[in-house]
Design a protein around this motif. Structure first.
Motif, PDB file in Angstrom:
ATOM      1  N   ALA A 182      20.646  45.751  23.388  1.00 25.06           N
ATOM      2  CA  ALA A 182      21.089  45.125  24.631  1.00 25.06           C
ATOM      3  C   ALA A 182      19.863  44.576  25.349  1.00 25.06           C
ATOM      4  O   ALA A 182      18.806  45.210  25.367  1.00 25.06           O
ATOM      5  CB  ALA A 182      21.818  46.124  25.511  1.00 25.06           C
ATOM      6  N   TYR A 183      20.000  43.400  25.937  1.00 23.23           N
ATOM      7  CA  TYR A 183      18.891  42.742  26.626  1.00 23.23           C
ATOM      8  C   TYR A 183      19.321  42.338  28.031  1.00 23.23           C
ATOM      9  O   TYR A 183      20.447  41.859  28.234  1.00 23.23           O
ATOM     10  CB  TYR A 183      18.449  41.491  25.864  1.00 23.23           C
ATOM     11  CG  TYR A 183      18.133  41.741  24.410  1.00 23.23           C
ATOM     12  CD1 TYR A 183      17.001  42.462  24.033  1.00 23.23           C
ATOM     13  CD2 TYR A 183      18.976  41.272  23.406  1.00 23.23           C
ATOM     14  CE1 TYR A 183      16.709  42.691  22.697  1.00 23.23           C
ATOM     15  CE2 TYR A 183      18.691  41.497  22.061  1.00 23.23           C
ATOM     16  CZ  TYR A 183      17.563  42.214  21.720  1.00 23.23           C
ATOM     17  OH  TYR A 183      17.279  42.447  20.398  1.00 23.23           O
ATOM     18  N   VAL A 188      28.026  38.265  26.126  1.00 21.22           N
ATOM     19  CA  VAL A 188      27.354  38.049  27.414  1.00 21.22           C
ATOM     20  C   VAL A 188      28.191  38.671  28.520  1.00 21.22           C
ATOM     21  O   VAL A 188      29.406  38.432  28.591  1.00 21.22           O
ATOM     22  CB  VAL A 188      27.167  36.542  27.688  1.00 21.22           C
ATOM     23  CG1 VAL A 188      26.641  36.314  29.107  1.00 21.22           C
ATOM     24  CG2 VAL A 188      26.233  35.921  26.662  1.00 21.22           C
ATOM     25  N   LEU A 189      27.544  39.450  29.384  1.00 26.18           N
ATOM     26  CA  LEU A 189      28.225  40.088  30.513  1.00 26.18           C
ATOM     27  C   LEU A 189      27.415  39.882  31.785  1.00 26.18           C
ATOM     28  O   LEU A 189      26.188  39.903  31.751  1.00 26.18           O
ATOM     29  CB  LEU A 189      28.396  41.601  30.285  1.00 26.18           C
ATOM     30  CG  LEU A 189      29.077  42.071  28.995  1.00 26.18           C
ATOM     31  CD1 LEU A 189      29.042  43.584  28.925  1.00 26.18           C
ATOM     32  CD2 LEU A 189      30.501  41.556  28.930  1.00 26.18           C
ATOM     33  N   ALA A 208      27.546  47.499  29.222  1.00 24.09           N
ATOM     34  CA  ALA A 208      26.628  46.985  28.205  1.00 24.09           C
ATOM     35  C   ALA A 208      25.900  48.116  27.494  1.00 24.09           C
ATOM     36  O   ALA A 208      25.768  48.110  26.257  1.00 24.09           O
ATOM     37  CB  ALA A 208      25.619  46.035  28.847  1.00 24.09           C
ATOM     38  N   ALA A 209      25.417  49.100  28.243  1.00 24.77           N
ATOM     39  CA  ALA A 209      24.695  50.219  27.643  1.00 24.77           C
ATOM     40  C   ALA A 209      25.610  51.040  26.738  1.00 24.77           C
ATOM     41  O   ALA A 209      25.206  51.466  25.644  1.00 24.77           O
ATOM     42  CB  ALA A 209      24.099  51.104  28.736  1.00 24.77           C
ATOM     43  N   PRO A 251      15.635  48.910  28.123  1.00 24.43           N
ATOM     44  CA  PRO A 251      16.275  49.659  29.216  1.00 24.43           C
ATOM     45  C   PRO A 251      16.907  48.662  30.188  1.00 24.43           C
ATOM     46  O   PRO A 251      16.261  47.696  30.590  1.00 24.43           O
ATOM     47  CB  PRO A 251      15.113  50.410  29.881  1.00 24.43           C
ATOM     48  CG  PRO A 251      13.998  50.384  28.881  1.00 24.43           C
ATOM     49  CD  PRO A 251      14.172  49.127  28.081  1.00 24.43           C
ATOM     50  N   LEU A 252      18.155  48.889  30.526  1.00 23.88           N
ATOM     51  CA  LEU A 252      18.859  47.972  31.417  1.00 23.88           C
ATOM     52  C   LEU A 252      18.667  48.443  32.855  1.00 23.88           C
ATOM     53  O   LEU A 252      19.510  49.113  33.441  1.00 23.88           O
ATOM     54  CB  LEU A 252      20.339  47.900  31.044  1.00 23.88           C
ATOM     55  CG  LEU A 252      20.617  47.430  29.615  1.00 23.88           C
ATOM     56  CD1 LEU A 252      22.105  47.450  29.319  1.00 23.88           C
ATOM     57  CD2 LEU A 252      20.043  46.028  29.389  1.00 23.88           C
ATOM     58  N   THR A 253      17.535  48.066  33.421  1.00 28.02           N
ATOM     59  CA  THR A 253      17.164  48.515  34.759  1.00 28.02           C
ATOM     60  C   THR A 253      17.766  47.592  35.811  1.00 28.02           C
ATOM     61  O   THR A 253      17.446  46.401  35.838  1.00 28.02           O
ATOM     62  CB  THR A 253      15.634  48.548  34.920  1.00 28.02           C
ATOM     63  OG1 THR A 253      15.079  49.373  33.893  1.00 28.02           O
ATOM     64  CG2 THR A 253      15.247  49.100  36.278  1.00 28.02           C
TER      65      THR A 253
END
Length: 225
Positions: A94-95, A5-6, A83-84, A199-201
């Motif tokens: 990754a979520y 977790v970040l 994270a990416a 996608p980590l938007t």
């Protein structure tokens, strides 16, 4: 299933290892360091520390869960890029989780969740029994006080609520920053279902403080004016 977790959307640089076992969710290790100007410098050592404390190797991880904001540009970007990068290097999904949702999930009743957006503004949303009641927004505290006047909000959590409690007309309570375990809980169904990586938007809600200057018009030659 072990999850990293970040979150770097607030001054709290957060790293944790959560175990999504059959009996529930347990934090194996966590580190929360409050420093609004050192996200990039402190995140990697925090990750190393929680992995070591939990006795976990990077390739033991099943997924990475990261706060996507809202938050100031520089700090938020540090967590999302990390994270990416780790997701790609380890070949795991990754979520993203809204940082305000992680704060709101730890509350009951009708509560204002507010984090510090700088520029004398806050990122905010109203939560009812832990669920979002309004979309996340950014505004000045006095404007938020008007907006929540009809919502029956008397309590608030988050650093932004603590800083501007008098202007907001609410009673500020703990937690000040999102609890790491709430990120894991909000992503647990996706992790257990082995959903595809997302996608980590980033949720900025406004332009970054530093922007490229506008292109200057070319100088006109003599006689062209």
């Amino acid at each position: 299933m072990l999850v990293l977790v970040l979150d770097t959307a607030t001054p709290a640089i957060t790293a944790a290892v959560a175990d999504l076992g059959d009996g529930g969710i347990e934090l194996r290790a966590q580190r929360v360091t409050v420093d609004g100007r050192a996200h990039g410098e402190l995140l990697a050592p925090s990750i190393d520390a929680v992995l070591t404390e939990a006795g976990v190797k990077p390739f033991d991880l099943s997924a990475i869960v990261v706060g996507v904001g809202p938050g100031p540009f520089t700090g938020l970007r540090a967590g999302l890029v990390t994270a990416a990068t780790m997701s790609s290097a380890l070949g795991i999904p990754a979520y993203g989780v809204c940082t305000l949702d992680a704060l709101g999930a730890a509350t009951v009743g009708t509560v204002l969740v507010a984090t510090d957006a700088r520029r004398r503004e806050i990122y905010w949303a109203v939560y009812r029994d832990g669920l979002p009641g309004t979309p996340p927004k950014v505004a000045k505290p006095a404007e938020v006080a008007i907006a929540i006047a009809s919502e029956g909000v008397l309590r608030a959590v988050g650093e932004g609520a603590e800083k501007y409690a008098e202007l907001l007309g609410v009673s500020a309570e703990a937690p000040s920053f999102p609890p790491p375990i709430e990120f894991a809980r909000l992503a647990a169904d996706r992790v257990r279902a082995k959903a595809p990586s997302e996608p980590l938007t980033p949720l900025y809600l406004r332009r970054p403080d530093a922007v490229e200057p506008a292109t200057r018009k070319p100088a006109l030659a003599a006689g062209e004016r």
